[in-house]
Design a protein around this motif. Structure first.
Motif, mmCIF file in Angstrom:
data_model
loop_
_atom_site.group_PDB
_atom_site.id
_atom_site.type_symbol
_atom_site.label_atom_id
_atom_site.label_comp_id
_atom_site.label_asym_id
_atom_site.label_seq_id
_atom_site.Cartn_x
_atom_site.Cartn_y
_atom_site.Cartn_z
ATOM 1 N N ILE A 1 0.834 -1.095 -0.116
ATOM 2 C CA ILE A 1 -0.001 0.144 -0.077
ATOM 3 C C ILE A 1 0.829 1.131 0.030
ATOM 4 C CG2 ILE A 1 -1.498 1.440 1.513
ATOM 5 C CD1 ILE A 1 -2.758 -1.400 2.405
ATOM 6 N N GLY A 2 0.601 2.069 -0.862
ATOM 7 C CA GLY A 2 1.531 3.218 -1.095
ATOM 8 C C GLY A 2 1.106 4.415 0.059
ATOM 9 N N LYS A 3 1.844 5.774 -0.186
ATOM 10 C CA LYS A 3 1.638 6.781 0.609
ATOM 11 C C LYS A 3 0.283 7.249 0.596
ATOM 12 C CE LYS A 3 6.570 7.953 0.038
ATOM 13 N NZ LYS A 3 7.348 8.911 -0.270
ATOM 14 N N ASP A 4 -0.171 7.822 1.787
ATOM 15 C CA ASP A 4 -1.341 8.620 1.878
ATOM 16 C C ASP A 4 -2.674 7.966 1.227
ATOM 17 O OD1 ASP A 4 0.169 10.863 3.178
ATOM 18 O OD2 ASP A 4 0.729 11.344 0.901
ATOM 19 N N CYS A 5 -2.743 6.654 1.391
ATOM 20 C CA CYS A 5 -3.946 5.901 1.103
ATOM 21 C C CYS A 5 -5.022 5.787 2.259
ATOM 22 C CB CYS A 5 -3.755 4.481 0.669
ATOM 23 S SG CYS A 5 -2.663 4.591 -0.908
ATOM 24 N N ILE A 6 -6.279 5.576 1.689
ATOM 25 C CA ILE A 6 -7.417 5.374 2.809
ATOM 26 C C ILE A 6 -7.906 4.024 2.486
ATOM 27 C CG2 ILE A 6 -9.404 5.891 3.821
ATOM 28 C CD1 ILE A 6 -8.977 8.848 2.787
ATOM 29 N N ILE A 7 -7.794 3.138 3.310
ATOM 30 C CA ILE A 7 -8.260 1.633 3.270
ATOM 31 C C ILE A 7 -9.516 1.474 4.273
ATOM 32 C CG2 ILE A 7 -7.989 -0.830 3.365
ATOM 33 C CD1 ILE A 7 -6.035 0.615 1.551
ATOM 34 N N GLY A 8 -10.658 1.534 3.676
ATOM 35 C CA GLY A 8 -11.901 1.681 4.293
ATOM 36 C C GLY A 8 -12.346 0.615 5.152
ATOM 37 N N PRO A 9 -13.334 0.686 6.095
ATOM 38 C CA PRO A 9 -13.878 -0.203 6.974
ATOM 39 C C PRO A 9 -14.276 -1.540 6.297
ATOM 40 C CG PRO A 9 -14.795 1.874 7.411
ATOM 41 C CD PRO A 9 -14.142 1.921 6.216
ATOM 42 N N ARG A 10 -13.741 -2.682 6.821
ATOM 43 C CA ARG A 10 -13.928 -3.879 6.509
ATOM 44 C C ARG A 10 -13.675 -4.338 5.074
ATOM 45 N NH1 ARG A 10 -18.242 -1.842 9.168
ATOM 46 N NH2 ARG A 10 -18.985 -1.258 7.559
ATOM 47 N N ALA A 11 -12.638 -3.550 4.826
ATOM 48 C CA ALA A 11 -11.915 -3.958 3.322
ATOM 49 C C ALA A 11 -11.214 -5.418 3.509
ATOM 50 C CB ALA A 11 -11.022 -3.156 2.816
ATOM 51 N N SER A 12 -11.270 -6.072 2.364
ATOM 52 C CA SER A 12 -10.441 -7.342 2.475
ATOM 53 C C SER A 12 -9.778 -7.232 1.250
ATOM 54 C CB SER A 12 -11.674 -8.480 2.173
ATOM 55 O OG SER A 12 -10.922 -9.808 2.216
ATOM 56 N N ILE A 13 -8.333 -7.438 1.406
ATOM 57 C CA ILE A 13 -7.250 -7.651 0.573
ATOM 58 C C ILE A 13 -6.552 -8.742 0.488
ATOM 59 C CG2 ILE A 13 -5.150 -6.196 -0.286
ATOM 60 C CD1 ILE A 13 -6.310 -3.716 1.119
ATOM 61 N N ASN A 14 -6.415 -9.490 -0.616
ATOM 62 C CA ASN A 14 -6.094 -10.885 -0.551
ATOM 63 C C ASN A 14 -5.239 -11.051 -1.785
ATOM 64 O OD1 ASN A 14 -8.294 -12.185 1.487
ATOM 65 N ND2 ASN A 14 -9.301 -11.211 0.289
#
Length: 208
Positions: A119-132
Motif C-alpha cells: 500500500i502506497g503513501k497517503d492511502c485510505i483503506i476503508g472499514p471492513r476492506a478485504s485485500i487478498n
C-alpha cells in the motif's frame, strides 16, 4: 477497564499504556520506532521471525490489532501510519505486507498475504476492506481446505481511497489516485485517478 482508565484520566492513560505495550513488543523482537501509540492489546501469532514485523515512527493503533506471520513473512508499517480497531494482518511465505507513509487502514480491515500486499503513501483503506494476495484452489476432486492456495501480489499505489466493504483479489494493481466505491469487488487493474464501482469493479468516471 482500559476505556474507564482513559475516561478517568482524560485519555492520558493511553500514553502510559502505549509505553508498556511498546516495551513488551520490543522484548518479543518486534522493531518499533519513536512515538508509538496504541489504544488496545495486540494479538500476536508469530510463527516466523519477530524482527520481520517493523513499526515506524509516529504509528498509531486505535484499538486491538491482530498480527500474524509465518515462514519469512513481513509486516511493515511506515512512518505516520494509522491503524484503526480490530484489523488483521497475515503475512506468510516470502510475502511482505507494507502500509506506506501517512496511510490509514480503518476498522475491521483484513489483509491476507502469502504474496506481497503493498500500500502506497497517503492511502485510505476503508472499514471492513478485504485485500487478498491469495485464493483457495477449488478443484472438485478433494475438499477445498486440503488443496492449498494460489498467490499473486496486490499493489495499491499512492493516494488511493478504498471505500467500505471493498474486496480486492490477488494479482490486482490499483493505479495511483484511484477510488474504489463501497461494496465493489476488484478483479483487475484500475487506471490512475479513476473512479471504479461494481461487482466486478469497472471504471465509471475520473477524478476531477
Amino acid at each position: 477497564m482500559f476505556k474507564l482508565l482513559s475516561l478517568l484520566t482524560d485519555n492520558k492513560y493511553w500514553r502510559f499504556h502505549s509505553l508498556i505495550i511498546k516495551v513488551i513488543l520490543k522484548l518479543k523482537g518486534i522493531k518499533i520506532g519513536k512515538h508509538f501509540y496504541i489504544e488496545g492489546i495486540p494479538q500476536l501469532k508469530i510463527n516466523g521471525l519477530p524482527e520481520n514485523i517493523i513499526i515506524g515512527d509516529n504509528v498509531s493503533i486505535l484499538g486491538n490489532i491482530d498480527l500474524r506471520n509465518r515462514e519469512n513473512g513481513k509486516i511493515i508499517f511506515r512512518d505516520n501510519v494509522t491503524i484503526e480497531r480490530d484489523c488483521r494482518f497475515v503475512s506468510a511465505r516470502e510475502g511482505i505486507i507494507e502500509v506506506g507513509e501517512g496511510s490509514i487502514v480503518t476498522a475491521f480491515a483484513i489483509l491476507n498475504g502469502g504474496s506481497n500486499i503493498l500500500i502506497g503513501k497517503d492511502c485510505i483503506i476503508g472499514p471492513r476492506a478485504s485485500i487478498n494476495a491469495n485464493e483457495h484452489r477449488f478443484q472438485k476432486d478433494k475438499p477445498i481446505r486440503e488443496q492449498g492456495f494460489v498467490h499473486a501480489p496486490v499493489i495499491i499505489e499512492d493516494d488511493c481511497w478504498i471505500a467500505t466493504n471493498v474486496s480486492i483479489n490477488k494479482g490486482v494493481l490499483i493505479g495511483k489516485g484511484s477510488v474504489v466505491a463501497s461494496y465493489s469487488v476488484v478483479t483487475k487493474e484500475t487506471l490512475p485517478y479513476s473512479i471504479n464501482a461494481g461487482i466486478p469493479s469497472k471504471k465509471i468516471s475520473d477524478r476531477m
